[in-house]
Design an enzyme around this catalytic site. Structure first.
Site, PDB file in Angstrom:
ATOM      1  CB  SER A 257      -8.093   3.306   3.017  1.00 16.97           C
ATOM      2  OG  SER A 257      -7.431   2.724   4.007  1.00 16.97           O
TER       3      SER A 257
ATOM      4  CB  SER B 124      -8.290   0.080   5.826  1.00 15.69           C
ATOM      5  OG  SER B 124      -9.091   1.483   6.079  1.00 15.69           O
TER       6      SER B 124
ATOM      7  CE  LYS C 125      -4.061   1.792   2.782  1.00 18.79           C
ATOM      8  NZ  LYS C 125      -4.756   1.743   3.879  1.00 18.79           N
TER       9      LYS C 125
END
Lengths: 94, 478
Positions: B153, B177, B78
């Site tokens: 996310s 997330s 990420k």
């Protein structure tokens, strides 16, 4: 109920610049959120200790020994303006 | 797992058998990343670096010095995790050109285990969002269900696995997330216990809640990654000093004698009835394999969303104060005073959702509201944690839905952020209590995969992964 000046005050505290157009939508969003969050205010939690973080793990400290750190070059690499190993900002004292 | 889907285990076997090289796996990964560019899953592709590291991995293997199951395996991370000399944008304009000056601990451990990082994944700006529609770089498309959100996310990390670009990825989880996008994209996502993995080098959103974790096509792959990532780090004093363990140890154990708690609060109002039926059917399959299903109660979790959004935004308003136009990349060009510089750089650099959350955080921390909101939320956090502690006196693992329904359609939640916030209703309480949780596809409803969330005791990932593996084995997936 929030007023436009409340949003501007929050923006000032948060170092944000909110346009007049955006103030209305920000106010609407915040009021909507607060209406939901207000469910907590009526709870009687007088005997409960606030939990600032997860109980486990207990904070573990490392040995107080100097270690490696970023070089000046690396630390300044992402700064938008640098002069002689200093971050440059607009003039503060006139 | 669908046989066409990649897993670390199968790729590692191919490497060991000499049927593939790390270079060939990385080339295949890079080709798929290129082919799926329209899905907008990645913010950076690290092709040159990845090819060099793949070559080094192949050389190690040839010399008989292969490190372990991750050696030579392509992985994505990420884009809120620092990897030296690569961009870390956090999905934000304010960090659009930020180049990491160092590598974070989790990423360092991944590379030390031989993994080859091929790309950084798109995400909701500063990890604030549940749909990946809040990225400065545009939304991620869900590879399995293109009309639906990929979740957030860590939407790019989940999508990259679902699209088979990589067998596994790293995400971060502050309120769901990792687990929520894993459920949206039909993959497995693990949020470990708070303190299990170092956050050094992870851009902070809400420090008392943030945790790094793996996403993959299989439970085993998440366990393999956790083996590489877990452990104390002198750079993050919230990491636990508990001795490392083999998180793969109970994957084949089965659920004989395991007590699985089912909280009635998580299976009542608000849950799509068809998803409820699918989850209960999956639990029944575990029962037939020897698990005991026990009703437990979590009476205060109904307040979790409110507690979470107060605590998370309060911490975010403080954490994000470091982005000031002085030290990190974006700076408003026309500012004439220092205050002007701060305000303009931040307003130009942060997107609307980030600004909304900073304002809310400033509000709940401001004089006159601090006790009523912030302290009250922390008290609720304590009560929710106590609920879990009591429930775990009766069971070993708790089962729940990951999502209350199918993922929203793209754009559906943008007009009303509260709708979006409520999609995290089953996930946020684990972050408040610091517990490990995993989302595993257990069935399909209306042609869409359904994620079951399993919740473990603090530092109980080994048992948790064992039960998750049983859910995976008994899942009804096409």
């Amino acid at each position: 109920m929030l007023e436009n000046k409340d949003i501007q005050k929050l923006a000032k505290l948060s170092r944000l610049e909110i346009s007049d157009v955006d103030v209305e939508s920000m106010k609407g969003h915040l009021e909507h959120m607060l209406a939901h969050l207000d469910e907590l205010r009526s709870l009687d939690l007088s005997g409960v200790e606030p939990m600032t973080s997860v109980d486990e793990p207990v904070t573990v400290l490392r040995a107080d020994v100097p270690g490696g750190c970023l070089s000046h070059e690396l630390a300044f690499r992402n700064a938008p303006r640098v002069d002689n190993d200093h971050f440059v900002i607009p003039k503060v004292i006139g | 797992m669908n046989p066409s889907q990649k897993s670390i285990r199968t790729l590692a076997s191919s490497l060991t058998a000499g049927l593939a090289s790390s270079e060939s796996l990385v080339e295949e990964s890079l080709a798929l990343i290129q082919k799926t560019r329209s899905l907008n899953m990645f913010t950076s592709v690290l092709d040159i670096r990845a090819r060099e590291r793949a070559k080094a991995s192949d050389a190690r293997r040839k010399a008989g010095k292969s490190i372990g199951p991750l050696d030579g395996i392509p992985i994505a991370i990420k884009d809120n995790m620092c990897l030296v000399d690569t961009k870390t944008t956090c999905g934000s304009h304010i960090l659009e050109n930020f180049v990491s000056p160092y590598t974070g601990t989790a990423v360092e451990r991944l590379e030390a285990a031989g993994a080859v990082i091929v790309a950084k994944t798109n995400m909701d700006e500063f990890a604030m969002g549940s749909s990946n529609e809040n990225s400065y770089f545009g939304p991620v498309v869900n590879p399995r269900y293109p009309e639906l959100i990929p979740g957030g996310s860590s939407g790019g990390s989940a999508a990259a696995v679902a699209a088979n670009c990589v067998p596994a990825s790293l995400g971060s989880d502050t309120g769901g997330s990792i687990r929520q996008p894993a459920a949206c994209c039909g993959v497995v996502g693990l949020k470990p216990t708070y303190g299990r993995i170092s956050r050094y080098g992870l851009v902070a959103y809400a420090s008392s809640l943030d945790q790094i974790g793996p996403l993959g096509n299989t439970v085993e792959d998440c366990a393999i990654l956790l083996n590489a990532l877990a452990g104390q780090d002198p750079h993050d004093n919230t990491t636990s000093d508990k001795a490392p363990e083999d998180f793969c140890a109970e994957l084949a154990r089965g659920v004989q004698g395991m007590r699985i708690g089912v909280p009635k609060e998580y299976f009542g109002e608000g849950l799509d009835p068809k998803i409820k039926t699918a989850l209960l059917a999956s639990l029944a399959r575990l029962e037939s394999e020897g698990a005991q299903i026990i009703e437990v109660h979590l009476p205060s979790v109904k307040y979790a969303i409110s507690s979470y959004y107060i605590i998370a935004t309060a911490e975010a308003s403080s954490n994000l104060s470091r982005f000031d136009g002085v030290r990190y990349t974006h700076r408003a060009p026309t500012a004439r005073t220092l205050n002007d510089l701060y305000c303009r750089s931040r307003s130009e650099g942060f997107g609307k959702e980030v600004q909304r959350r900073i304002l809310l955080g400033s509000y709940v921390l401001s004089s006159g509201f601090y006790d009523a909101y912030y302290i009250q939320a922390q008290k609720v956090r304590r009560v929710i944690t106590d609920d879990f502690n009591k429930a775990f006196e009766l069971c070993d693992v708790i089962a729940s839905p990951t999502l209350p329904g199918h993922p929203l359609k793209l754009g559906e939640g943008l007009s009303d952020p509260m709708t979006m916030y409520l999609s995290d209703i089953y996930t946020v309480s684990l972050n408040l209590a610091g517990l490990p949780g995993i989302s595993v596809p257990c069935d399909e409803v209306d042609g869409l995969r359904v994620g079951m969330q399993l919740i473990g005791k603090p530092f109980g990932e080994t048992s948790l992964l064992g039960v998750a593996a049983a859910v995976e084995r008994t899942a009804k997936l096409s």
